[in-house]
Design an enzyme around this catalytic site. Structure first.
Site, short mmCIF file in Angstrom:
data_model
loop_
_atom_site.label_atom_id
_atom_site.label_comp_id
_atom_site.label_asym_id
_atom_site.label_seq_id
_atom_site.Cartn_x
_atom_site.Cartn_y
_atom_site.Cartn_z
N GLU A 1 -8.71 5.21 10.31
CA GLU A 1 -7.26 4.99 10.33
C GLU A 1 -6.66 5.28 11.70
O GLU A 1 -6.69 6.43 12.16
CB GLU A 1 -6.57 5.85 9.26
CG GLU A 1 -6.96 5.48 7.85
CD GLU A 1 -6.60 4.05 7.50
OE1 GLU A 1 -5.48 3.60 7.83
OE2 GLU A 1 -7.44 3.37 6.88
N GLU B 1 -0.61 11.62 5.54
CA GLU B 1 -1.31 10.43 6.06
C GLU B 1 -2.54 10.14 5.21
O GLU B 1 -2.85 8.97 4.92
CB GLU B 1 -1.71 10.63 7.53
CG GLU B 1 -2.36 9.43 8.14
CD GLU B 1 -1.47 8.20 8.20
OE1 GLU B 1 -1.99 7.09 7.93
OE2 GLU B 1 -0.27 8.31 8.54
N GLU C 1 -2.93 3.18 -0.10
CA GLU C 1 -3.16 1.84 0.42
C GLU C 1 -4.50 1.28 -0.05
O GLU C 1 -4.60 0.10 -0.40
CB GLU C 1 -3.06 1.83 1.94
CG GLU C 1 -1.64 2.00 2.43
CD GLU C 1 -1.52 1.97 3.95
OE1 GLU C 1 -2.55 1.97 4.65
OE2 GLU C 1 -0.38 1.93 4.43
N LYS D 1 2.85 0.24 -0.76
CA LYS D 1 2.30 0.56 0.56
C LYS D 1 3.39 0.92 1.56
O LYS D 1 3.25 1.86 2.35
CB LYS D 1 1.46 -0.62 1.06
CG LYS D 1 0.18 -0.80 0.25
CD LYS D 1 -0.54 -2.08 0.57
CE LYS D 1 -1.31 -1.98 1.84
NZ LYS D 1 -2.22 -3.13 2.05
N ASP D 2 4.50 0.19 1.53
CA ASP D 2 5.60 0.46 2.45
C ASP D 2 6.25 1.82 2.18
O ASP D 2 6.57 2.57 3.12
CB ASP D 2 6.67 -0.64 2.37
CG ASP D 2 6.21 -1.96 2.95
OD1 ASP D 2 5.13 -2.01 3.56
OD2 ASP D 2 6.94 -2.96 2.78
#
Length: 125
Positions: free
Chosen positions: A25, A66, A73, A91-92
């Site tokens: 990521e 995170e 996600e 996801k947003d």
């Protein structure tokens, strides 16, 4: 009853998740870089115990959020490989939660750094 053996068996899986997070990521790598910069700055500036507590809680919160965002996600991508408005929303919103925490972390860092830099500047002048 707490099963210590079960807990100890789960720890390697958690470490694997942390390693995967930072290997895969981009945003996690950025957050980790920020953590390194803040820790080095803290040692150079001389953060107080209370400042370290605030910084550590803030940094660990950003990194943990995170990780949760990444997990959300991945699950959304698994459940909805094709575009779906609800998948996008999930996801947003998860990414937005990280951003909100980052804004709070920046405020905490700003307050701590302002106190140190204003002291340094006033002692020079």
């Amino acid at each position: 009853m707490i099963n210590i053996q079960k807990f100890l068996k789960s720890v390697p899986f958690a470490w694997e998740g942390i390693i995967t997070l930072f290997k895969s990521e981009n945003n996690a790598k950025i957050h980790l870089l920020a953590v390194v910069v803040v820790v080095i700055s803290g040692f150079l500036i001389g953060f107080s115990e209370a400042e370290w507590l605030a910084i550590i809680l803030t940094m660990s919160g950003v990194l943990a959020l995170e990780a949760v965002n990444t997990a959300i996600e991945a699950l959304v991508d698994l459940a909805s490989p094709a575009f779906h408005p609800l998948a996008k929303k999930a996801k947003d919103v998860a990414a937005g939660a990280v951003l909100l925490f980052v804004f709070g972390a920046l405020v905490v860092a700003g307050i701590i750094l302002w106190n140190h830099f204003s002291y340094i500047i006033s002692s020079i002048l």
